[in-house]
Design a protein around this motif. Structure first.
Motif, PDB file in Angstrom:
ATOM      1  N   UNK A 158     -10.355  -1.272   0.841  1.00  0.00           N
ATOM      2  CA  UNK A 158     -11.794  -1.290   1.100  1.00  0.00           C
ATOM      3  C   UNK A 158     -12.183  -2.748   1.370  1.00  0.00           C
ATOM      4  N   UNK A 159     -12.509  -3.099   2.623  1.00  0.00           N
ATOM      5  CA  UNK A 159     -12.629  -4.502   3.014  1.00  0.00           C
ATOM      6  C   UNK A 159     -13.862  -5.221   2.477  1.00  0.00           C
ATOM      7  N   UNK A 160     -14.952  -4.513   2.211  1.00  0.00           N
ATOM      8  CA  UNK A 160     -16.159  -5.194   1.746  1.00  0.00           C
ATOM      9  C   UNK A 160     -15.980  -5.757   0.341  1.00  0.00           C
ATOM     10  N   UNK A 161     -15.438  -4.928  -0.551  1.00  0.00           N
ATOM     11  CA  UNK A 161     -15.202  -5.382  -1.922  1.00  0.00           C
ATOM     12  C   UNK A 161     -13.792  -5.931  -2.104  1.00  0.00           C
ATOM     13  N   UNK A 162     -12.968  -5.810  -1.060  1.00  0.00           N
ATOM     14  CA  UNK A 162     -11.573  -6.273  -1.081  1.00  0.00           C
ATOM     15  C   UNK A 162     -10.807  -5.643  -2.246  1.00  0.00           C
ATOM     16  N   UNK A 163     -10.945  -4.319  -2.330  1.00  0.00           N
ATOM     17  CA  UNK A 163     -10.227  -3.533  -3.328  1.00  0.00           C
ATOM     18  C   UNK A 163      -9.065  -2.821  -2.641  1.00  0.00           C
ATOM     19  N   UNK A 164      -7.904  -2.835  -3.287  1.00  0.00           N
ATOM     20  CA  UNK A 164      -6.714  -2.177  -2.760  1.00  0.00           C
ATOM     21  C   UNK A 164      -6.182  -1.185  -3.788  1.00  0.00           C
ATOM     22  N   UNK A 165      -6.111   0.090  -3.404  1.00  0.00           N
ATOM     23  CA  UNK A 165      -5.448   1.105  -4.223  1.00  0.00           C
ATOM     24  C   UNK A 165      -3.982   1.113  -3.806  1.00  0.00           C
ATOM     25  N   UNK A 166      -3.082   0.781  -4.735  1.00  0.00           N
ATOM     26  CA  UNK A 166      -1.679   0.550  -4.362  1.00  0.00           C
ATOM     27  C   UNK A 166      -0.743   1.705  -4.678  1.00  0.00           C
ATOM     28  N   UNK A 167      -1.239   2.757  -5.343  1.00  0.00           N
ATOM     29  CA  UNK A 167      -0.323   3.832  -5.715  1.00  0.00           C
ATOM     30  C   UNK A 167       0.824   3.286  -6.540  1.00  0.00           C
ATOM     31  N   UNK A 168       2.052   3.754  -6.246  1.00  0.00           N
ATOM     32  CA  UNK A 168       3.227   3.261  -6.962  1.00  0.00           C
ATOM     33  C   UNK A 168       4.026   2.273  -6.121  1.00  0.00           C
ATOM     34  N   UNK A 169       3.386   1.675  -5.130  1.00  0.00           N
ATOM     35  CA  UNK A 169       4.063   0.665  -4.330  1.00  0.00           C
ATOM     36  C   UNK A 169       4.119  -0.660  -5.079  1.00  0.00           C
ATOM     37  N   UNK A 170       2.991  -1.083  -5.614  1.00  0.00           N
ATOM     38  CA  UNK A 170       2.922  -2.344  -6.365  1.00  0.00           C
ATOM     39  C   UNK A 170       2.192  -2.108  -7.678  1.00  0.00           C
ATOM     40  N   UNK A 171       2.782  -2.658  -8.748  1.00  0.00           N
ATOM     41  CA  UNK A 171       2.168  -2.647 -10.070  1.00  0.00           C
ATOM     42  C   UNK A 171       1.893  -4.089 -10.509  1.00  0.00           C
ATOM     43  N   UNK A 172       1.438  -4.211 -11.743  1.00  0.00           N
ATOM     44  CA  UNK A 172       1.285  -5.528 -12.341  1.00  0.00           C
ATOM     45  C   UNK A 172       2.676  -6.106 -12.617  1.00  0.00           C
ATOM     46  N   UNK A 173       3.085  -7.097 -11.812  1.00  0.00           N
ATOM     47  CA  UNK A 173       4.332  -7.848 -11.978  1.00  0.00           C
ATOM     48  C   UNK A 173       5.592  -7.063 -11.609  1.00  0.00           C
ATOM     49  N   UNK A 174       5.449  -5.900 -11.000  1.00  0.00           N
ATOM     50  CA  UNK A 174       6.628  -5.152 -10.602  1.00  0.00           C
ATOM     51  C   UNK A 174       6.285  -4.186  -9.471  1.00  0.00           C
ATOM     52  N   UNK A 175       7.274  -3.401  -9.052  1.00  0.00           N
ATOM     53  CA  UNK A 175       7.097  -2.479  -7.933  1.00  0.00           C
ATOM     54  C   UNK A 175       7.630  -1.099  -8.315  1.00  0.00           C
ATOM     55  N   UNK A 176       7.354  -0.124  -7.445  1.00  0.00           N
ATOM     56  CA  UNK A 176       7.828   1.226  -7.675  1.00  0.00           C
ATOM     57  C   UNK A 176       9.329   1.344  -7.440  1.00  0.00           C
ATOM     58  N   UNK A 177       9.954   2.253  -8.133  1.00  0.00           N
ATOM     59  CA  UNK A 177      11.392   2.466  -7.985  1.00  0.00           C
ATOM     60  C   UNK A 177      11.692   3.126  -6.642  1.00  0.00           C
ATOM     61  N   UNK A 178      12.918   2.954  -6.182  1.00  0.00           N
ATOM     62  CA  UNK A 178      13.299   3.480  -4.867  1.00  0.00           C
ATOM     63  C   UNK A 178      14.526   4.384  -4.931  1.00  0.00           C
ATOM     64  N   UNK A 179      14.925   4.790  -6.141  1.00  0.00           N
ATOM     65  CA  UNK A 179      16.148   5.580  -6.295  1.00  0.00           C
ATOM     66  C   UNK A 179      15.878   7.078  -6.415  1.00  0.00           C
ATOM     67  N   UNK A 180      14.682   7.502  -6.049  1.00  0.00           N
ATOM     68  CA  UNK A 180      14.328   8.925  -6.075  1.00  0.00           C
ATOM     69  C   UNK A 180      14.276   9.457  -4.642  1.00  0.00           C
ATOM     70  N   UNK A 181      14.210  10.777  -4.455  1.00  0.00           N
ATOM     71  CA  UNK A 181      14.237  11.332  -3.093  1.00  0.00           C
ATOM     72  C   UNK A 181      13.229  10.671  -2.153  1.00  0.00           C
ATOM     73  N   UNK A 182      13.674  10.304  -0.985  1.00  0.00           N
ATOM     74  CA  UNK A 182      12.965   9.635   0.119  1.00  0.00           C
ATOM     75  C   UNK A 182      12.632   8.179  -0.189  1.00  0.00           C
ATOM     76  N   UNK A 183      13.074   7.633  -1.328  1.00  0.00           N
ATOM     77  CA  UNK A 183      12.876   6.219  -1.611  1.00  0.00           C
ATOM     78  C   UNK A 183      13.800   5.362  -0.762  1.00  0.00           C
ATOM     79  N   UNK A 184      13.377   4.116  -0.486  1.00  0.00           N
ATOM     80  CA  UNK A 184      14.171   3.228   0.353  1.00  0.00           C
ATOM     81  C   UNK A 184      13.809   1.780   0.015  1.00  0.00           C
ATOM     82  N   UNK A 185      14.781   1.020  -0.467  1.00  0.00           N
ATOM     83  CA  UNK A 185      14.521  -0.336  -0.940  1.00  0.00           C
ATOM     84  C   UNK A 185      14.079  -1.268   0.188  1.00  0.00           C
ATOM     85  N   UNK A 186      14.748  -1.186   1.339  1.00  0.00           N
ATOM     86  CA  UNK A 186      14.388  -2.056   2.459  1.00  0.00           C
ATOM     87  C   UNK A 186      12.976  -1.752   2.956  1.00  0.00           C
ATOM     88  N   UNK A 187      12.630  -0.481   3.011  1.00  0.00           N
ATOM     89  CA  UNK A 187      11.273  -0.116   3.437  1.00  0.00           C
ATOM     90  C   UNK A 187      10.236  -0.633   2.452  1.00  0.00           C
TER      91      UNK A 187
END
Length: 242
Positions: A158-187
């Motif tokens: 949302x560009x006006x308030x500069x809010x980003x909903x990140x889902x499980x892509x990015x967390x606080x100090x870490x990222x989502x795992x990629x070893x589950x179905x359709x996960x991909x580390x390079x992507x």
């Protein structure tokens, strides 16, 4: 549970148990629910939303799933039923890839079996692509396709308030795992690089804390990923030890 208000448009409900965080973003009489948890504690979330009058005046709701895992989509049916009983119109939205999985009820990709459940196939009325704009009242949120955790993962900006909903892509100090179905580390790395081009004041992830220091958080993540990438290359034989 005490809701966390992110003025002027967003309320965060921290996920209970295995549930994802659940967000209500609204403008006027239109609302956006971002993710719905497993569905086990749906009534707890609505008790809070009703008690604090966050739902007052809502006429239309879009339920958006940031990706296709059960801890984010398992409550979809319950949420839809709750709103429709109150005369609120509801549509589902997700990335086109995630929508295909949800409409097929693919328990392997959704991971519902890990929770001892089955996912009932559902129709997704709004199939999103990268760059689409999701209209909520007068607000327009940009859809960012961020594969890596799953093939159908998206973030919303949302560009006006500069809010980003990140889902499980990015967390606080870490990222989502990629070893589950359709996960991909390079992507996932490519998705993080894409997200680093956005100016963000508040990032709201699928689990855990609100991320306030976006740039600092990215630096921590990139250092961590750099180490993981070196390990991965070594395991694959692309780094030769003397």
């Amino acid at each position: 549970m005490i809701p966390t208000e992110i003025p002027p448009n967003t309320v965060m409900l921290t996920g209970i148990g295995y549930d994802s965080n659940i967000y209500l973003f609204r403008d006027g009489n239109e609302g956006l629910i971002v993710d719905t948890g497993t569905g086990v504690y749906w009534h707890r979330y609505f008790e809070i939303l009703e008690r604090e009058n966050y739902l007052e005046g809502l006429e239309k709701v879009t339920i958006l799933n940031t990706h296709e895992h059960f801890d984010h989509v398992g409550g979809n049916k319950r949420f839809k039923e709750f709103f429709e009983r109150r005369g609120v119109s509801v549509i589902f939205a997700s990335h086109r890839i995630a929508a295909d999985v949800l409409e097929r009820g693919d328990d392997y990709v959704i991971l519902s079996y890990a929770y001892g459940r089955r996912f009932e196939p559902q129709k997704v009325e709004l199939k999103l692509e990268d760059g689409d704009k999701l209209q909520i009242g007068r607000k327009r949120l940009k859809v960012i396709h961020t594969p890596g955790h799953t093939a159908g993962s998206i973030c919303l900006y949302e560009p006006e308030e500069r809010i980003l909903f990140t889902g499980d892509t990015i967390f606080n100090r870490t990222v989502g795992r990629t070893d589950l179905p359709t996960g991909n580390f390079e992507e996932l790395i490519n998705s993080i690089n894409l997200l680093s081009t956005f100016e963000v004041d508040v990032a709201l992830s699928g689990h855990g804390k609100v991320i306030m220091g976006w740039r600092e958080n990215l630096e921590v993540i990139k250092k961590s990923i750099g180490g993981l990438l070196s390990e991965k290359r070594f395991r694959e034989g692309s780094i030769i030890q003397d």
